[in-house]
Write a protein that holds these residues in place. Structure first.
Motif, PDB file in Angstrom:
ATOM      1  N   VAL A 224       0.708  -1.164   0.012  1.00 42.47           N
ATOM      2  CA  VAL A 224      -0.033   0.111   0.103  1.00 42.47           C
ATOM      3  C   VAL A 224       0.939   1.429   0.021  1.00 42.47           C
ATOM      4  CG1 VAL A 224      -1.710   1.047   1.236  1.00 42.47           C
ATOM      5  CG2 VAL A 224      -1.489  -1.223   1.372  1.00 42.47           C
TER       6      VAL A 224
ATOM      7  N   LEU B 205      -7.827   3.023  -1.907  1.00 43.17           N
ATOM      8  CA  LEU B 205      -6.885   2.033  -1.266  1.00 43.17           C
ATOM      9  C   LEU B 205      -7.219   1.726   0.131  1.00 43.17           C
ATOM     10  CD1 LEU B 205      -3.439   3.655  -2.360  1.00 43.17           C
ATOM     11  CD2 LEU B 205      -4.701   1.526  -3.418  1.00 43.17           C
TER      12      LEU B 205
ATOM     13  N   LEU C 216      -7.496  -2.177   0.632  1.00 43.45           N
ATOM     14  CA  LEU C 216      -6.199  -2.951   0.715  1.00 43.45           C
ATOM     15  C   LEU C 216      -5.398  -2.679   2.037  1.00 43.45           C
ATOM     16  CD1 LEU C 216      -4.075  -4.496  -0.779  1.00 43.45           C
ATOM     17  CD2 LEU C 216      -3.326  -2.397  -1.799  1.00 43.45           C
TER      18      LEU C 216
ATOM     19  N   THR D 189      -4.239  -5.454   4.564  1.00 41.22           N
ATOM     20  CA  THR D 189      -2.770  -5.370   4.854  1.00 41.22           C
ATOM     21  C   THR D 189      -2.493  -5.190   6.487  1.00 41.22           C
ATOM     22  OG1 THR D 189      -2.175  -4.589   2.810  1.00 41.22           O
ATOM     23  CG2 THR D 189      -0.455  -4.318   4.453  1.00 41.22           C
TER      24      THR D 189
END
Length: 87
Positions: free
Chosen positions: A15, A36, A39, A43
């Motif tokens: 990221v 994002l 994600l 993560t």
């Protein structure tokens, strides 16, 4: 709400992130674009699980998260945080 200036860019795993460094004893970083966010959440969950699993096997080992700072950004970008008071 407190505005904190973002000073660096880098990566948290896959990221791309902006970082404000440390504020109040905590590392402040945010994904570079709102798209994002899923994600980023995924993560964070993967690395949290990995750190927990690692700390069970090696309770004294240093636990770090993989953040790579790649450079500084131009002044002007800020992030709003729900913090009252100083750092």
């Amino acid at each position: 709400m407190t505005r904190i200036p973002l000073t660096h860019k880098g990566w948290f795993g896959p990221v791309p992130i902006y970082s404000a460094g440390q504020y109040g004893g905590r590392l402040i970083f945010v994904e570079r674009h709102w798209t994002l966010t899923p994600l980023m959440v995924f993560t964070q969950a993967v690395f949290a699980f990995a750190l927990i699993a690692h700390s069970i096997r090696h309770p004294i080992a240093d636990q770090t998260i993989p953040i790579t700072i790649t450079g500084r950004i131009a002044p002007g970008k800020t992030i709003k945080l729900p913090i009252t008071g100083g750092a």
